[in-house]
Design a protein around this motif. Structure first.
Motif, mmCIF file in Angstrom:
data_model
loop_
_atom_site.group_PDB
_atom_site.id
_atom_site.type_symbol
_atom_site.label_atom_id
_atom_site.label_comp_id
_atom_site.label_asym_id
_atom_site.label_seq_id
_atom_site.Cartn_x
_atom_site.Cartn_y
_atom_site.Cartn_z
ATOM 1 N N PRO A 1 0.796 -1.234 0.000
ATOM 2 C CA PRO A 1 0.000 0.000 0.000
ATOM 3 C C PRO A 1 0.825 1.279 0.000
ATOM 4 O O PRO A 1 0.338 2.324 -0.437
ATOM 5 N N GLN B 1 0.277 2.357 -5.676
ATOM 6 C CA GLN B 1 -0.826 3.305 -5.519
ATOM 7 C C GLN B 1 -1.357 3.758 -6.871
ATOM 8 O O GLN B 1 -2.558 3.962 -7.034
ATOM 9 N N TYR C 1 -9.715 1.382 -7.935
ATOM 10 C CA TYR C 1 -10.742 1.979 -7.097
ATOM 11 C C TYR C 1 -11.683 2.880 -7.898
ATOM 12 O O TYR C 1 -12.885 2.925 -7.614
ATOM 13 N N ARG D 1 -8.381 7.215 -0.716
ATOM 14 C CA ARG D 1 -8.457 5.866 -0.139
ATOM 15 C C ARG D 1 -7.079 5.216 -0.111
ATOM 16 O O ARG D 1 -6.685 4.614 0.900
ATOM 17 N N ALA D 2 -6.329 5.329 -1.210
ATOM 18 C CA ALA D 2 -4.989 4.740 -1.260
ATOM 19 C C ALA D 2 -4.078 5.371 -0.213
ATOM 20 O O ALA D 2 -3.302 4.670 0.455
ATOM 21 N N ASP E 1 -5.011 6.809 2.630
ATOM 22 C CA ASP E 1 -5.446 6.387 3.964
ATOM 23 C C ASP E 1 -4.996 4.953 4.273
ATOM 24 O O ASP E 1 -4.586 4.652 5.398
ATOM 25 N N GLU E 2 -5.073 4.077 3.271
ATOM 26 C CA GLU E 2 -4.662 2.686 3.497
ATOM 27 C C GLU E 2 -3.160 2.569 3.755
ATOM 28 O O GLU E 2 -2.711 1.600 4.374
#
Length: 217
Positions: free
Chosen positions: A7, A13, A20, A197-198, A200-201
């Motif tokens: 990640p 990413q 996503y 999202r990427a 945050d992960e």
């Protein structure tokens, strides 16, 4: 499909944003020392052991730009990564290469230098990488004027490349205030739900960033 990736990796990413954006189902195969089986499988699939690698049935696809191109051909969603117009597609591909070679690569050169023993640090190479980033920011500033996304109004492959490139580059070599278009574009990328999202992960892995991750973003 299976994606062999980590990640926190910028190139991973880049592909995650594409997955996503179009809500493409896949299984994440974590690449880390704690997941030895996945690491062994990566070596079998791609002996160069570079990530990410996408496995779709009997098909193995590597290199982030090619993976996204593959997704556009075989798992097409509402967001198209390359325009139908050959000339427009050429600009998107050019910008994709720009972000990979002239933003991502010098950024990684600076980061990699922190991993070297002190006696093997490459001050000259780092200085050259910083010069290249300055030149890249300078070229981008007028190029992005009046554009929402890298190639214009549509979010494309070029933006998948730009998001992690500018995200990490600004950490190691901040985008000057005078490059307002570049800074605003980076902010738009961070606000895009797929890239947010990427990011945050990847937050749990920020202590792994060799120069030290800044307390922002």
């Amino acid at each position: 499909m299976e994606l062999y990736a980590h990640p926190f990796s910028s190139y991973c990413q880049k592909v995650l944003v594409a997955l996503y954006e179009n809500a493409i189902p896949f299984e994440f195969r974590m690449l880390s020392p704690e997941h030895a089986q996945n690491m062994d499988e990566l070596a079998r699939l791609w002996p160069l052991r570079r990530m990410p690698v996408l496995v779709d049935g009997s098909r193995t696809v590597f290199e982030s730009s090619i993976i996204i191109d593959y997704l556009d051909q075989h798992h097409r969603g509402p967001v198209r990564w390359l325009p139908d117009s050959p000339d427009a597609a050429l600009e998107v591909r050019m910008l994709d290469r720009f972000f990979d070679q002239y933003v991502m690569t010098p950024m990684q050169r600076i980061v990699a230098d922190y991993l070297r023993p002190a006696e093997h640090r490459d001050a000259y190479g780092v200085a050259e990488a910083r010069k290249l980033l300055d030149s890249a920011y300078a070229w981008l500033e007028p190029t992005l004027a009046g554009r929402e996304w890298a190639a214009g109004g549509a979010f494309t492959l070029a933006d998948c490349a730009a998001a992690p490139s500018l995200f990490y580059a600004d950490w190691v070599h901040p985008i000057p205030d005078a490059r307002g278009n570049v800074r605003a574009y980076r902010n738009r990328l961070l606000a895009r739900p797929s890239f947010a999202r990427a990011v945050d992960e990847a937050r749990p892995y920020r202590p792994l960033f060799p120069p030290g991750a800044p307390d922002r973003d």
